[in-house]
Write an enzyme that holds these catalytic residues in place. Structure first.
Site, short mmCIF file in Angstrom:
data_model
loop_
_atom_site.label_atom_id
_atom_site.label_comp_id
_atom_site.label_asym_id
_atom_site.label_seq_id
_atom_site.Cartn_x
_atom_site.Cartn_y
_atom_site.Cartn_z
N ILE A 1 0.81 -1.22 0.00
CA ILE A 1 0.00 0.00 0.00
C ILE A 1 0.84 1.27 0.00
O ILE A 1 0.32 2.36 -0.18
CB ILE A 1 -1.04 0.02 1.15
CG1 ILE A 1 -0.39 0.23 2.52
CG2 ILE A 1 -1.91 -1.23 1.13
CD1 ILE A 1 -1.40 0.57 3.62
N VAL B 1 6.53 -0.24 21.80
CA VAL B 1 6.57 0.81 22.82
C VAL B 1 8.01 1.22 23.15
O VAL B 1 8.30 2.41 23.32
CB VAL B 1 5.86 0.33 24.12
CG1 VAL B 1 5.96 1.39 25.21
CG2 VAL B 1 4.40 0.01 23.83
N TYR C 1 1.05 6.23 16.27
CA TYR C 1 0.05 5.23 15.88
C TYR C 1 -1.36 5.77 16.13
O TYR C 1 -2.24 5.66 15.28
CB TYR C 1 0.28 3.93 16.68
CG TYR C 1 -0.67 2.82 16.30
CD1 TYR C 1 -0.50 2.11 15.12
CD2 TYR C 1 -1.74 2.47 17.13
CE1 TYR C 1 -1.37 1.08 14.77
CE2 TYR C 1 -2.61 1.44 16.79
CZ TYR C 1 -2.42 0.75 15.61
OH TYR C 1 -3.28 -0.26 15.26
N VAL D 1 -5.55 -7.70 20.07
CA VAL D 1 -5.42 -9.03 19.47
C VAL D 1 -3.98 -9.52 19.56
O VAL D 1 -3.04 -8.76 19.32
CB VAL D 1 -5.87 -9.00 17.99
CG1 VAL D 1 -5.80 -10.39 17.38
CG2 VAL D 1 -7.29 -8.45 17.88
N ARG D 2 -3.84 -10.81 19.87
CA ARG D 2 -2.51 -11.41 19.95
C ARG D 2 -1.90 -11.54 18.55
O ARG D 2 -2.19 -12.48 17.81
CB ARG D 2 -2.60 -12.80 20.62
CG ARG D 2 -2.95 -12.74 22.08
CD ARG D 2 -2.88 -14.10 22.76
NE ARG D 2 -3.92 -15.02 22.31
CZ ARG D 2 -5.18 -15.03 22.75
NH1 ARG D 2 -5.57 -14.14 23.66
NH2 ARG D 2 -6.05 -15.92 22.29
#
Length: 276
Positions: free
Chosen positions: A63, A96, A193, A230-231
């Site tokens: 993209i 992080v 983000y 979500v994992r």
């Protein structure tokens, strides 16, 4: 030209995108395309689903590469005469504790999550067939990041009249402000983000409005959503949902019945419309 309905999921060789393809292969009455930047990773993902007895198809898509987006556009136009379902799932996030300078994180993250997603929409939304469904995968983080913006910015991002050009200017300004290290005094939160996903959520609101104005009779529904925590490689092993659980809301929106006229232009989490 094939009359078979067709669905495309961006960034779908792993994680939530892969789970969305798996679910669509089981439920969508047509061809489902798994896409990835790297063809070898994409083909391996397709092979994995084939072992489960499913029949996804593959097309390369990066993209961040306009030529790649346009190659997919031309393929869909030629083979199917358009597109029925588009799930814009491709996205990135720095960890992080990543030590990459914040200004670089901001530029890279917005390049993919906002500008890349927008480019896919510019090229593929005109291909959407009547009763088409578009799902832009955002995040609950867009809401918390919005809360971290100045009142002035919040007002702009919540406006029902904001234009795509104005949104692009704001996203560009964020990146420029991080380079000058003045983003916080300019009213921005300290999350690249989060800001990128504000962009996706607001872009979805704008796109839905334009679809209603320009193609109201086509009954196309476009929404943004949060898959949840979500994992995945992105969120890590401690997250609360499996990828298949994360796929539930995007797939629900992708498969809204032709009789549905809502949700449209909404931000949806756990199959529920959330206030923006």
């Amino acid at each position: 030209m094939s009359s078979v309905p067709v669905a495309v999921v961006t960034g779908s060789n792993k994680g939530v995108g892969f789970a969305i393809v798996r679910s669509l292969c089981k439920q969508f009455p047509g061809d489902v395309y798994l896409t990835s930047r790297d063809p070898s990773l994409g083909q391996a993902a397709v092979a994995q689903l084939q072992q489960e007895g499913l029949r996804p198809l593959y097309h390369q898509l990066d993209i961040n590469d306009l030529q790649s987006i346009r190659a997919l556009r031309d393929f869909l136009k030629e083979k199917y005469g358009g597109l029925n379902v588009l799930v814009n799932n491709a996205g990135i996030a720095f960890k992080v504790h990543d030590t990459t300078p914040f200004a670089v994180q901001a530029e890279v993250t917005l390049k993919t999550n906002f500008f890349g997603t927008r480019n896919v929409c510019i090229e593929l939304l005109p291909l959407m067939k009547p009763y088409g469904r578009v799902v832009n995968v955002s995040s609950m983080v867009s809401g918390s990041a919005l809360q971290g913006c100045s009142q002035e910015l919040q007002q702009k991002f919540r406006s029902d009249a904001i234009t795509e050009d104005e949104l692009v200017q704001l996203m560009t300004k964020f990146v420029e402000d991080t380079k000058k290290n003045i983003h916080q005094q300019e009213g921005w939160p300290n999350t690249a983000y989060g800001v990128s996903k504000i962009g996706v959520t607001v872009l979805s609101r704008i796109q839905a409005r334009l679809l209603t104005e320009q193609r109201g009779g086509d009954h196309i529904l476009l929404n943004s959503c949060c898959p949840g925590w979500v994992r995945t490689d992105m969120a890590g092993p401690k997250a609360t949902k499996s990828p298949d659980e994360g796929a539930e809301t995007p797939v629900y929106l992708a498969l809204l019945p032709s009789s549905a006229d809502a949700p449209h232009g909404q931000f949806v989490s756990d199959k529920t419309v959330k206030a923006w």
